[in-house]
Design an enzyme around this catalytic site. Sequence first.
Site, PDB file in Angstrom:
ATOM      1  N   GLN A  31      33.499  58.036 -72.076  1.00 57.10           N
ATOM      2  CA  GLN A  31      32.840  56.737 -72.081  1.00 57.10           C
ATOM      3  C   GLN A  31      31.645  56.724 -71.138  1.00 57.10           C
ATOM      4  O   GLN A  31      31.460  57.621 -70.322  1.00 57.10           O
ATOM      5  CB  GLN A  31      33.832  55.656 -71.649  1.00 57.10           C
ATOM      6  CG  GLN A  31      34.476  55.931 -70.302  1.00 57.10           C
ATOM      7  CD  GLN A  31      35.839  55.305 -70.132  1.00 57.10           C
ATOM      8  OE1 GLN A  31      36.204  54.358 -70.818  1.00 57.10           O
ATOM      9  NE2 GLN A  31      36.621  55.831 -69.203  1.00 57.10           N
ATOM     10  N   HIS A  62      44.905  42.661 -60.635  1.00 54.28           N
ATOM     11  CA  HIS A  62      45.808  43.684 -60.107  1.00 54.28           C
ATOM     12  C   HIS A  62      47.113  43.092 -59.586  1.00 54.28           C
ATOM     13  O   HIS A  62      48.182  43.693 -59.748  1.00 54.28           O
ATOM     14  CB  HIS A  62      45.087  44.495 -59.027  1.00 54.28           C
ATOM     15  CG  HIS A  62      43.964  45.312 -59.574  1.00 54.28           C
ATOM     16  ND1 HIS A  62      42.684  45.283 -59.053  1.00 54.28           N
ATOM     17  CD2 HIS A  62      43.910  46.161 -60.629  1.00 54.28           C
ATOM     18  CE1 HIS A  62      41.917  46.096 -59.756  1.00 54.28           C
ATOM     19  NE2 HIS A  62      42.631  46.628 -60.719  1.00 54.28           N
ATOM     20  N   ASP A  86      41.070  52.686 -61.415  1.00 56.97           N
ATOM     21  CA  ASP A  86      40.469  52.113 -60.202  1.00 56.97           C
ATOM     22  C   ASP A  86      41.458  52.060 -59.041  1.00 56.97           C
ATOM     23  O   ASP A  86      41.062  51.932 -57.883  1.00 56.97           O
ATOM     24  CB  ASP A  86      39.893  50.723 -60.473  1.00 56.97           C
ATOM     25  CG  ASP A  86      40.902  49.745 -61.044  1.00 56.97           C
ATOM     26  OD1 ASP A  86      42.060  49.731 -60.582  1.00 56.97           O
ATOM     27  OD2 ASP A  86      40.533  48.984 -61.956  1.00 56.97           O
ATOM     28  N   ASP A 137      46.454  62.108 -70.741  1.00 60.44           N
ATOM     29  CA  ASP A 137      46.631  61.090 -71.773  1.00 60.44           C
ATOM     30  C   ASP A 137      47.934  60.349 -71.493  1.00 60.44           C
ATOM     31  O   ASP A 137      49.014  60.948 -71.476  1.00 60.44           O
ATOM     32  CB  ASP A 137      46.681  61.777 -73.136  1.00 60.44           C
ATOM     33  CG  ASP A 137      46.803  60.797 -74.289  1.00 60.44           C
ATOM     34  OD1 ASP A 137      47.106  59.608 -74.053  1.00 60.44           O
ATOM     35  OD2 ASP A 137      46.591  61.219 -75.446  1.00 60.44           O
ATOM     36  N   ASP A 155      47.708  49.387 -67.877  1.00 64.48           N
ATOM     37  CA  ASP A 155      46.474  48.837 -67.307  1.00 64.48           C
ATOM     38  C   ASP A 155      45.305  49.446 -68.072  1.00 64.48           C
ATOM     39  O   ASP A 155      44.584  50.303 -67.574  1.00 64.48           O
ATOM     40  CB  ASP A 155      46.413  49.182 -65.818  1.00 64.48           C
ATOM     41  CG  ASP A 155      45.217  48.569 -65.117  1.00 64.48           C
ATOM     42  OD1 ASP A 155      44.418  47.899 -65.786  1.00 64.48           O
ATOM     43  OD2 ASP A 155      45.066  48.790 -63.902  1.00 64.48           O
ATOM     44  N   SER A 156      45.128  49.004 -69.302  1.00 64.68           N
ATOM     45  CA  SER A 156      44.174  49.629 -70.211  1.00 64.68           C
ATOM     46  C   SER A 156      42.861  48.868 -70.275  1.00 64.68           C
ATOM     47  O   SER A 156      42.756  47.710 -69.860  1.00 64.68           O
ATOM     48  CB  SER A 156      44.775  49.694 -71.615  1.00 64.68           C
ATOM     49  OG  SER A 156      44.951  48.382 -72.127  1.00 64.68           O
ATOM     50  N   GLU A 158      39.816  47.441 -73.016  1.00 65.67           N
ATOM     51  CA  GLU A 158      39.929  46.770 -74.303  1.00 65.67           C
ATOM     52  C   GLU A 158      40.308  47.777 -75.385  1.00 65.67           C
ATOM     53  O   GLU A 158      40.103  48.988 -75.213  1.00 65.67           O
ATOM     54  CB  GLU A 158      38.607  46.074 -74.655  1.00 65.67           C
ATOM     55  CG  GLU A 158      38.405  44.736 -73.970  1.00 65.67           C
ATOM     56  CD  GLU A 158      37.898  44.844 -72.533  1.00 65.67           C
ATOM     57  OE1 GLU A 158      37.497  43.819 -71.973  1.00 65.67           O
ATOM     58  OE2 GLU A 158      37.911  45.951 -71.963  1.00 65.67           O
TER      59      GLU A 158
END
Length: 281
Positions: A31, A62, A86, A137, A155-156, A158
């Site tokens: 990305q 969070h 993060d 993954d 915690d993905s 979109e």
Amino acid sequence: MDLWYTEKQTPNHGITTKIKRTIHHEETEFQKLDVIETEQFGKMLVLDGMVMTTDKDEFVYHEMITHVAMNTHPNPKEVLVVGGGDGGAIREILRYSSVERAVLAEIDGKVIDASKAYFPKIASGLGEARVDIQVTDGIRHIEENPGRYDVILVDSTEPVGPAVGLFQKNFYEGIHKALKEDGIMVAQTESPWFNADLIRQVYQDISTTFPITRLYTASIPTYPSGLWSFTIGSKKYDPLKVRESELQEFDTKYYHPKMQKALFQLPVFVEELLEKRKEEK
């Protein structure tokens, strides 16, 4: 000359914020990654043009993806975060003394690197001894670790690009297998205003996989519409039946034990999303 960043959140709507400068830009294997400095929210992490987190409002997301499940489980020892490069969810998990191991399964190691460099407060827990960082993954990690975890947090980003598979029924079924017999999962499930169909589908998929399924919301100003949802699936423990006196309290900025049950009192239009899905089943 004024500089502005705009995220097109839908084909017909976006948000814009004044920026001071672009701090970092790169194209990773997965990305586009940008760190920009904004006037209103401080530093902002952007992936593929979508806001992931900011200095100013990161605590809401969070804390909310973490504490509802962690406080519902009576003794979480092994915890997994899928995504979340993060480090904010890991930081909140480490508040619990019962946690012996917190695994971060993030597919893009460059997100971890950028977070350590530019968001040290968010990534502050990534160097702790209880943390196991795996650049991998998350779907594969789930498949390879049956019956291992007490709590799994999804915690993905979109549901585009590498995160598409994290919103599918077979993934939730995999999570069910990776959890212990009393395990709990939570997934971020987007905006009730803009992602009604996704919320309906995810709620159905999780509710047909777990005996206890609940949806709750939080106010996150830099996320699409400002109203965000989370869906919890539990094998045994109901977050609505935990006694407030048994909940742990920390020096948090958004979540606190008195909110635990109130969070599940949904706006009528959000309740109707779930009721419509039940009627269609």
